[in-house]
Scaffold this motif. Structure first.
Motif, PDB file in Angstrom:
ATOM      1  N   MET A 286       0.839  -1.200   0.000  1.00  0.00           N
ATOM      2  CA  MET A 286       0.000   0.000   0.000  1.00  0.00           C
ATOM      3  C   MET A 286       0.874   1.251   0.000  1.00  0.00           C
ATOM      4  SD  MET A 286      -3.028   1.330  -0.030  1.00  0.00           S
ATOM      5  CE  MET A 286      -4.072  -0.076   0.306  1.00  0.00           C
ATOM      6  N   PHE A 287       0.569   2.175  -0.896  1.00  0.00           N
ATOM      7  CA  PHE A 287       1.339   3.403  -0.997  1.00  0.00           C
ATOM      8  C   PHE A 287       1.116   4.285   0.216  1.00  0.00           C
ATOM      9  CE2 PHE A 287       1.212   7.935  -2.357  1.00  0.00           C
ATOM     10  CZ  PHE A 287       2.576   8.110  -2.523  1.00  0.00           C
ATOM     11  N   ARG A 288       2.201   4.714   0.829  1.00  0.00           N
ATOM     12  CA  ARG A 288       2.137   5.642   1.956  1.00  0.00           C
ATOM     13  C   ARG A 288       2.761   6.958   1.520  1.00  0.00           C
ATOM     14  NH1 ARG A 288       3.752   1.818   7.184  1.00  0.00           N
ATOM     15  NH2 ARG A 288       1.975   0.380   6.972  1.00  0.00           N
ATOM     16  N   PRO A 289       1.931   7.982   1.316  1.00  0.00           N
ATOM     17  CA  PRO A 289       2.426   9.245   0.771  1.00  0.00           C
ATOM     18  C   PRO A 289       3.442   9.921   1.679  1.00  0.00           C
ATOM     19  CG  PRO A 289       0.191   9.494   1.626  1.00  0.00           C
ATOM     20  CD  PRO A 289       0.494   8.037   1.630  1.00  0.00           C
ATOM     21  N   ALA A 290       4.411  10.569   1.034  1.00  0.00           N
ATOM     22  CA  ALA A 290       5.431  11.306   1.766  1.00  0.00           C
ATOM     23  C   ALA A 290       5.914  12.461   0.897  1.00  0.00           C
ATOM     24  CB  ALA A 290       6.603  10.398   2.122  1.00  0.00           C
ATOM     25  N   PHE A 291       6.519  13.447   1.513  1.00  0.00           N
ATOM     26  CA  PHE A 291       7.050  14.607   0.786  1.00  0.00           C
ATOM     27  C   PHE A 291       8.010  14.153  -0.307  1.00  0.00           C
ATOM     28  CE2 PHE A 291      10.259  17.818   0.022  1.00  0.00           C
ATOM     29  CZ  PHE A 291       9.553  19.004  -0.036  1.00  0.00           C
ATOM     30  N   SER A 292       8.800  13.127  -0.012  1.00  0.00           N
ATOM     31  CA  SER A 292       9.852  12.690  -0.932  1.00  0.00           C
ATOM     32  C   SER A 292       9.395  11.668  -1.964  1.00  0.00           C
ATOM     33  CB  SER A 292      11.021  12.111  -0.129  1.00  0.00           C
ATOM     34  OG  SER A 292      10.592  10.996   0.639  1.00  0.00           O
ATOM     35  N   SER A 293       8.137  11.250  -1.920  1.00  0.00           N
ATOM     36  CA  SER A 293       7.646  10.271  -2.890  1.00  0.00           C
ATOM     37  C   SER A 293       7.822  10.791  -4.314  1.00  0.00           C
ATOM     38  CB  SER A 293       6.170   9.967  -2.642  1.00  0.00           C
ATOM     39  OG  SER A 293       5.967   9.416  -1.366  1.00  0.00           O
ATOM     40  N   THR A 294       8.128   9.900  -5.250  1.00  0.00           N
ATOM     41  CA  THR A 294       8.289  10.299  -6.647  1.00  0.00           C
ATOM     42  C   THR A 294       7.126   9.773  -7.484  1.00  0.00           C
ATOM     43  OG1 THR A 294       9.513   8.323  -7.312  1.00  0.00           O
ATOM     44  CG2 THR A 294      10.794  10.172  -6.401  1.00  0.00           C
ATOM     45  N   GLY A 295       6.939  10.389  -8.634  1.00  0.00           N
ATOM     46  CA  GLY A 295       5.898   9.953  -9.544  1.00  0.00           C
ATOM     47  C   GLY A 295       6.101   8.512  -9.975  1.00  0.00           C
ATOM     48  N   GLU A 296       7.351   8.137 -10.172  1.00  0.00           N
ATOM     49  CA  GLU A 296       7.638   6.765 -10.599  1.00  0.00           C
ATOM     50  C   GLU A 296       7.265   5.759  -9.520  1.00  0.00           C
ATOM     51  OE1 GLU A 296      10.663   4.511 -13.466  1.00  0.00           O
ATOM     52  OE2 GLU A 296      11.338   6.371 -12.549  1.00  0.00           O
ATOM     53  N   GLU A 297       7.549   6.084  -8.265  1.00  0.00           N
ATOM     54  CA  GLU A 297       7.179   5.199  -7.161  1.00  0.00           C
ATOM     55  C   GLU A 297       5.659   5.027  -7.104  1.00  0.00           C
ATOM     56  OE1 GLU A 297      10.885   6.382  -4.168  1.00  0.00           O
ATOM     57  OE2 GLU A 297       8.900   7.263  -3.886  1.00  0.00           O
ATOM     58  N   VAL A 298       4.943   6.125  -7.286  1.00  0.00           N
ATOM     59  CA  VAL A 298       3.488   6.065  -7.248  1.00  0.00           C
ATOM     60  C   VAL A 298       2.953   5.249  -8.427  1.00  0.00           C
ATOM     61  CG1 VAL A 298       1.345   7.387  -7.251  1.00  0.00           C
ATOM     62  CG2 VAL A 298       3.352   8.287  -6.064  1.00  0.00           C
ATOM     63  N   ALA A 299       3.496   5.501  -9.615  1.00  0.00           N
ATOM     64  CA  ALA A 299       3.040   4.776 -10.806  1.00  0.00           C
ATOM     65  C   ALA A 299       3.285   3.278 -10.670  1.00  0.00           C
ATOM     66  CB  ALA A 299       3.737   5.318 -12.051  1.00  0.00           C
ATOM     67  N   ASN A 300       4.424   2.905 -10.117  1.00  0.00           N
ATOM     68  CA  ASN A 300       4.703   1.487  -9.917  1.00  0.00           C
ATOM     69  C   ASN A 300       3.736   0.870  -8.904  1.00  0.00           C
ATOM     70  OD1 ASN A 300       6.818   1.527 -11.739  1.00  0.00           O
ATOM     71  ND2 ASN A 300       8.386   1.874 -10.169  1.00  0.00           N
ATOM     72  N   THR A 301       3.397   1.648  -7.876  1.00  0.00           N
ATOM     73  CA  THR A 301       2.462   1.168  -6.863  1.00  0.00           C
ATOM     74  C   THR A 301       1.083   0.915  -7.457  1.00  0.00           C
ATOM     75  OG1 THR A 301       3.615   2.322  -5.077  1.00  0.00           O
ATOM     76  CG2 THR A 301       1.323   1.724  -4.681  1.00  0.00           C
TER      77      THR A 301
ATOM     78  N   LEU B 160      -5.481  17.682  -2.946  1.00  0.00           N
ATOM     79  CA  LEU B 160      -4.393  16.821  -2.504  1.00  0.00           C
ATOM     80  C   LEU B 160      -3.083  17.589  -2.380  1.00  0.00           C
ATOM     81  CD1 LEU B 160      -6.535  14.921  -4.007  1.00  0.00           C
ATOM     82  CD2 LEU B 160      -4.631  13.359  -4.327  1.00  0.00           C
ATOM     83  N   SER B 161      -2.256  17.128  -1.471  1.00  0.00           N
ATOM     84  CA  SER B 161      -0.909  17.667  -1.304  1.00  0.00           C
ATOM     85  C   SER B 161      -0.019  16.565  -0.741  1.00  0.00           C
ATOM     86  CB  SER B 161      -0.924  18.867  -0.350  1.00  0.00           C
ATOM     87  OG  SER B 161       0.382  19.391  -0.167  1.00  0.00           O
ATOM     88  N   ASN B 162       1.214  16.500  -1.187  1.00  0.00           N
ATOM     89  CA  ASN B 162       2.150  15.469  -0.728  1.00  0.00           C
ATOM     90  C   ASN B 162       1.558  14.068  -0.827  1.00  0.00           C
ATOM     91  OD1 ASN B 162       4.341  17.203  -0.096  1.00  0.00           O
ATOM     92  ND2 ASN B 162       3.379  17.733   1.849  1.00  0.00           N
ATOM     93  N   GLY B 163       0.823  13.833  -1.921  1.00  0.00           N
ATOM     94  CA  GLY B 163       0.324  12.504  -2.208  1.00  0.00           C
ATOM     95  C   GLY B 163      -0.866  12.053  -1.398  1.00  0.00           C
ATOM     96  N   ALA B 164      -1.522  12.977  -0.699  1.00  0.00           N
ATOM     97  CA  ALA B 164      -2.653  12.590   0.136  1.00  0.00           C
ATOM     98  C   ALA B 164      -3.719  13.672   0.126  1.00  0.00           C
ATOM     99  CB  ALA B 164      -2.188  12.330   1.568  1.00  0.00           C
TER     100      ALA B 164
END
Length: 323
Positions: A1-16, A286-290
């Motif tokens: 499960m994706f856990r959003p963070a300031f440092s998360s990248t678009g690629e990490e999210v897309a892979n998730t 949304l902000s910082n992935g959440a």
């Protein structure tokens, strides 16, 4: 499960969310290399069925396509020339998309005009107003049938509007700054920018409401990201004046220390486009992935403002947005 963070990248999210992206057709406005839109297209293209990239310059679009395909040769990329500053050109581009055989699952309104001196478009609209808000509103309206065609019993198409924390920098909303007659004497580039970003938040709320659950719309803040927008002639000096850029035209950490990289800046866009946890939260900011509705300014959470803005925008484009 994706856990959003300031440092998360678009690629990490897309892979998730690769499974959610698979089979989807996505249109992203403003995809020049060096911007958030390009990075969003790049990471989604590894999983999606089709990515439609847009821009007003066909040569730059080809550069973007080549860059994506160099990394992902199997990516299905389609180029679309789109000049959001002209209502005629917006209608032309939308008509082309509507000839495509595929439905449209996600529309990402990412493009933005340079923050710079007062400039009128061919429609006598202020440049930021046209490119950041009126053009995307019309484009979304014209593509609504394509989006609705992607609906299934288990899937609701999405529209994403890139906003900014800058929407909250104005103490109150002046709708006349968005849909009123342009006035050079009262124009300030960052005041105009804040109003356009507020408009993006409001219209996501109203689109979700008016569609009656048939389209889910979201707005977001990608974070403070140094992109090609900060490198445009006429904009650098303005950013230096407010301390965003240093004397060399590079990101300043003296007043603004929370800078994100472009890959980090794309993360929240990908979340807004594909995170299934947002299905029950149409209109969210949304902000910082959440989801971050508490960060949404009061004037940009007001349903009365959203309704007024919608109605007055319909008057400008000269047609009703129906579903």
């Amino acid at each position: 499960m994706f856990r959003p963070a300031f440092s998360s990248t678009g690629e990490e999210v897309a892979n998730t969310f690769a499974q959610e992206i698979q089979g989807k057709n996505v249109l992203i406005t403003g995809t020049s290399v060096g911007g958030i839109g390009f990075e969003t297209a790049r990471v989604i293209a590894k999983h999606a069925n089709l990515i439609i990239i847009t821009g007003y310059d066909s040569d730059r679009l080809k550069v973007s396509e080549d860059a994506i395909k160099k990394e992902t040769p199997s990516a299905n990329i389609r180029r679309l020339v789109l000049d959001l500053s002209s209502l005629v050109e917006v209608r032309k581009a939308a008509a082309e998309v509507n000839t495509y055989p595929e439905p449209l699952h996600v529309l990402i309104n990412n493009a933005a005009a340079p923050i710079g001196p007062f400039k009128l478009t061919v429609d006598n609209l202020e440049s930021q107003t046209a490119t950041d808000y009126i053009g995307p509103f019309l484009f979304t309206k014209l593509l609504a049938p394509k989006l609705l065609a992607a609906s299934t019993g288990s899937y609701v198409p999405r529209v994403v509007f890139l906003s900014s924390y800058g929407h909250a920098l104005i103490p109150e909303l002046d709708l006349n700054k968005i849909v009123g007659k342009p006035d050079e004497a009262k124009y300030h580039p960052f005041y105009a920018y804040a109003h356009m970003k507020a408009a993006s938040v409001l219209i996501a709320i109203e689109l979700s409401k008016r569609s009656g659950g048939r389209i889910n719309a979201y707005s977001l803040c990608p974070g403070q990201v140094y992109t090609n927008m900060h490198q445009r002639e006429g904009s650098i000096e303005l950013f230096q004046q407010i301390g965003l850029l240093d004397t060399d035209g590079r990101p300043s950490t003296e007043k603004f220390d929370a800078w994100k990289t472009i890959p980090q800046g794309a993360a929240t866009t990908v979340v807004a486009a594909f995170d299934p946890r947002l299905n029950d939260h149409p209109g969210a900011y949304l902000s910082n992935g959440a989801e971050a509705n508490k960060e949404r300014a009061a004037h940009s959470s007001d349903p009365a403002n959203a309704e007024k803005l919608w109605n007055q925008t319909e008057e400008i484009i000269g047609e009703k947005f129906t579903f």
